[in-house]
Design a protein around this motif. Sequence first.
Motif, mmCIF file in Angstrom:
data_model
loop_
_atom_site.group_PDB
_atom_site.id
_atom_site.type_symbol
_atom_site.label_atom_id
_atom_site.label_comp_id
_atom_site.label_asym_id
_atom_site.label_seq_id
_atom_site.Cartn_x
_atom_site.Cartn_y
_atom_site.Cartn_z
ATOM 1 N N LYS A 43 -11.101 1.119 33.438
ATOM 2 C CA LYS A 43 -11.709 1.583 32.198
ATOM 3 C C LYS A 43 -12.801 0.614 31.754
ATOM 4 O O LYS A 43 -12.593 -0.595 31.716
ATOM 5 C CB LYS A 43 -10.644 1.701 31.103
ATOM 6 C CG LYS A 43 -9.560 2.717 31.406
ATOM 7 C CD LYS A 43 -8.513 2.722 30.302
ATOM 8 C CE LYS A 43 -7.399 3.711 30.614
ATOM 9 N NZ LYS A 43 -6.363 3.716 29.556
ATOM 10 N N TYR A 44 -13.933 1.197 31.392
ATOM 11 C CA TYR A 44 -15.053 0.431 30.867
ATOM 12 C C TYR A 44 -15.548 1.101 29.586
ATOM 13 O O TYR A 44 -15.475 2.325 29.451
ATOM 14 C CB TYR A 44 -16.191 0.356 31.887
ATOM 15 C CG TYR A 44 -15.821 -0.366 33.155
ATOM 16 C CD1 TYR A 44 -15.997 -1.745 33.268
ATOM 17 C CD2 TYR A 44 -15.299 0.331 34.247
ATOM 18 C CE1 TYR A 44 -15.659 -2.418 34.443
ATOM 19 C CE2 TYR A 44 -14.959 -0.340 35.421
ATOM 20 C CZ TYR A 44 -15.147 -1.706 35.506
ATOM 21 O OH TYR A 44 -14.804 -2.360 36.658
ATOM 22 N N TYR A 45 -16.055 0.277 28.695
ATOM 23 C CA TYR A 45 -16.428 0.786 27.376
ATOM 24 C C TYR A 45 -17.836 0.333 27.008
ATOM 25 O O TYR A 45 -18.262 -0.777 27.319
ATOM 26 C CB TYR A 45 -15.456 0.270 26.311
ATOM 27 C CG TYR A 45 -14.028 0.669 26.549
ATOM 28 C CD1 TYR A 45 -13.473 1.788 25.932
ATOM 29 C CD2 TYR A 45 -13.219 -0.074 27.410
ATOM 30 C CE1 TYR A 45 -12.158 2.154 26.157
ATOM 31 C CE2 TYR A 45 -11.897 0.289 27.638
ATOM 32 C CZ TYR A 45 -11.373 1.402 27.011
ATOM 33 O OH TYR A 45 -10.070 1.753 27.246
ATOM 34 N N LYS A 46 -18.529 1.212 26.316
ATOM 35 C CA LYS A 46 -19.806 0.878 25.716
ATOM 36 C C LYS A 46 -19.723 1.244 24.248
ATOM 37 O O LYS A 46 -19.489 2.419 23.914
ATOM 38 C CB LYS A 46 -20.954 1.618 26.414
ATOM 39 C CG LYS A 46 -22.335 1.134 25.984
ATOM 40 C CD LYS A 46 -23.420 1.719 26.871
ATOM 41 C CE LYS A 46 -24.782 1.140 26.505
ATOM 42 N NZ LYS A 46 -25.852 1.651 27.390
ATOM 43 N N ASP A 55 -18.669 5.022 20.176
ATOM 44 C CA ASP A 55 -18.033 4.284 21.264
ATOM 45 C C ASP A 55 -17.674 5.201 22.429
ATOM 46 O O ASP A 55 -17.064 6.255 22.226
ATOM 47 C CB ASP A 55 -16.766 3.588 20.754
ATOM 48 C CG ASP A 55 -17.055 2.597 19.637
ATOM 49 O OD1 ASP A 55 -18.226 2.209 19.460
ATOM 50 O OD2 ASP A 55 -16.099 2.210 18.937
ATOM 51 N N HIS A 56 -18.031 4.782 23.630
ATOM 52 C CA HIS A 56 -17.838 5.592 24.829
ATOM 53 C C HIS A 56 -16.877 4.908 25.799
ATOM 54 O O HIS A 56 -16.795 3.682 25.859
ATOM 55 C CB HIS A 56 -19.167 5.820 25.541
ATOM 56 C CG HIS A 56 -20.124 6.711 24.810
ATOM 57 N ND1 HIS A 56 -20.427 6.568 23.475
ATOM 58 C CD2 HIS A 56 -20.876 7.760 25.243
ATOM 59 C CE1 HIS A 56 -21.306 7.495 23.115
ATOM 60 N NE2 HIS A 56 -21.598 8.228 24.176
ATOM 61 N N LEU A 57 -16.195 5.729 26.567
ATOM 62 C CA LEU A 57 -15.294 5.275 27.631
ATOM 63 C C LEU A 57 -15.768 5.854 28.958
ATOM 64 O O LEU A 57 -16.022 7.055 29.063
ATOM 65 C CB LEU A 57 -13.855 5.738 27.347
ATOM 66 C CG LEU A 57 -12.845 5.693 28.501
ATOM 67 C CD1 LEU A 57 -12.599 4.267 28.970
ATOM 68 C CD2 LEU A 57 -11.531 6.355 28.079
ATOM 69 N N VAL A 58 -15.877 4.984 29.961
ATOM 70 C CA VAL A 58 -16.183 5.409 31.327
ATOM 71 C C VAL A 58 -15.006 5.010 32.204
ATOM 72 O O VAL A 58 -14.651 3.831 32.278
ATOM 73 C CB VAL A 58 -17.473 4.752 31.846
ATOM 74 C CG1 VAL A 58 -17.709 5.122 33.315
ATOM 75 C CG2 VAL A 58 -18.666 5.162 30.996
ATOM 76 N N MET A 59 -14.390 5.980 32.853
ATOM 77 C CA MET A 59 -13.288 5.706 33.770
ATOM 78 C C MET A 59 -13.825 5.779 35.195
ATOM 79 O O MET A 59 -14.271 6.835 35.650
ATOM 80 C CB MET A 59 -12.137 6.684 33.549
ATOM 81 C CG MET A 59 -11.462 6.472 32.202
ATOM 82 S SD MET A 59 -10.114 7.651 31.877
ATOM 83 C CE MET A 59 -9.008 7.256 33.213
ATOM 84 N N MET A 60 -13.798 4.628 35.858
ATOM 85 C CA MET A 60 -14.394 4.521 37.185
ATOM 86 C C MET A 60 -13.333 4.630 38.269
ATOM 87 O O MET A 60 -12.424 3.798 38.354
ATOM 88 C CB MET A 60 -15.126 3.170 37.299
ATOM 89 C CG MET A 60 -15.806 2.941 38.632
ATOM 90 S SD MET A 60 -17.150 4.113 38.956
ATOM 91 C CE MET A 60 -18.283 3.680 37.630
ATOM 92 N N HIS A 61 -13.431 5.660 39.079
ATOM 93 C CA HIS A 61 -12.505 5.869 40.182
ATOM 94 C C HIS A 61 -12.817 4.901 41.313
ATOM 95 O O HIS A 61 -13.953 4.426 41.455
ATOM 96 C CB HIS A 61 -12.616 7.318 40.672
ATOM 97 C CG HIS A 61 -11.547 7.731 41.630
ATOM 98 N ND1 HIS A 61 -11.707 7.626 42.986
ATOM 99 C CD2 HIS A 61 -10.321 8.266 41.430
ATOM 100 C CE1 HIS A 61 -10.619 8.077 43.594
ATOM 101 N NE2 HIS A 61 -9.759 8.463 42.672
ATOM 102 N N SER A 62 -11.835 4.595 42.124
ATOM 103 C CA SER A 62 -12.036 3.682 43.252
ATOM 104 C C SER A 62 -13.041 4.225 44.260
ATOM 105 O O SER A 62 -13.578 3.481 45.077
ATOM 106 C CB SER A 62 -10.698 3.403 43.955
ATOM 107 O OG SER A 62 -10.094 4.613 44.376
ATOM 108 N N ALA A 71 -14.450 6.907 23.493
ATOM 109 C CA ALA A 71 -13.433 5.858 23.439
ATOM 110 C C ALA A 71 -12.401 6.182 22.354
ATOM 111 O O ALA A 71 -12.658 6.967 21.440
ATOM 112 C CB ALA A 71 -14.094 4.516 23.140
ATOM 113 N N PRO A 72 -11.212 5.578 22.456
ATOM 114 C CA PRO A 72 -10.178 5.816 21.438
ATOM 115 C C PRO A 72 -10.619 5.451 20.026
ATOM 116 O O PRO A 72 -10.081 5.995 19.059
ATOM 117 C CB PRO A 72 -9.023 4.922 21.901
ATOM 118 C CG PRO A 72 -9.222 4.784 23.366
ATOM 119 C CD PRO A 72 -10.713 4.753 23.575
ATOM 120 N N SER A 73 -11.589 4.552 19.905
ATOM 121 C CA SER A 73 -12.065 4.117 18.592
ATOM 122 C C SER A 73 -13.185 4.987 18.036
ATOM 123 O O SER A 73 -13.716 4.702 16.951
ATOM 124 C CB SER A 73 -12.561 2.670 18.692
ATOM 125 O OG SER A 73 -13.481 2.520 19.764
#
Length: 208
Positions: A43-46, A55-62, A71-73
């Motif tokens: 998980k990465y956030y901006k 607020d954004h969430l980027v979920m990076m797959h392998s 993002a949750p916030s």
Amino acid sequence: MDLKRKFHCEDNEDDLIILNENLNISESKRAHYLSYTERYFKKYYKLDVKYPNNDHLVMMHSNRVAVCFIAPSHPILNKKKYRVKKVDYIQNVNEEMSGKHKHHAKNVNANQPLCKVYCDVLERDENEAEERYFLIYACLNAKLIEINERLIKKPELIQEKPHTEGFFAILMPKLDSIGEQLSDLLNHSDYLDKNRKLSDIKNENIVE
């Protein structure tokens, strides 16, 4: 959305099938989803993208596939304040995209908005409008592989299932710059620390 068909991935085909199933998860399978994301995603956030609290969430797959969420916030998840009513996509997938490497896919940059999310304002301050919209950004320089067309018909998924079915887009970041791009984002631990400092009250949406 069939990620097996979309990605034609040879090495991680089984993983992507599971990802496809879990983006359409039921509440009864949430525990399985969390264990899967912990194994295969980072998980990465901006934060504060273009304006405060966006607020954004980027979920990076392998397999270097990125899934975009809020993002949750993010304020949208305050259901007492906002009710999502409509999603308008600004970016669309190039229908000529083809192959495992997604030739002819549309390129987006990190600062490009993907869509607008329109909300009714349920608890208004003085002089506050009855409606507002939030812009959701790509956050990465990448190929646009998929938009979540379900949100057009069911925009409430953004609030009901914000980190599963409520995703906005699937991206394939550029391999030669992915490390540098991710270094500009917050990791999960730093995100939690930052939110603890911002508020004495723990955000109930934030999962450690």
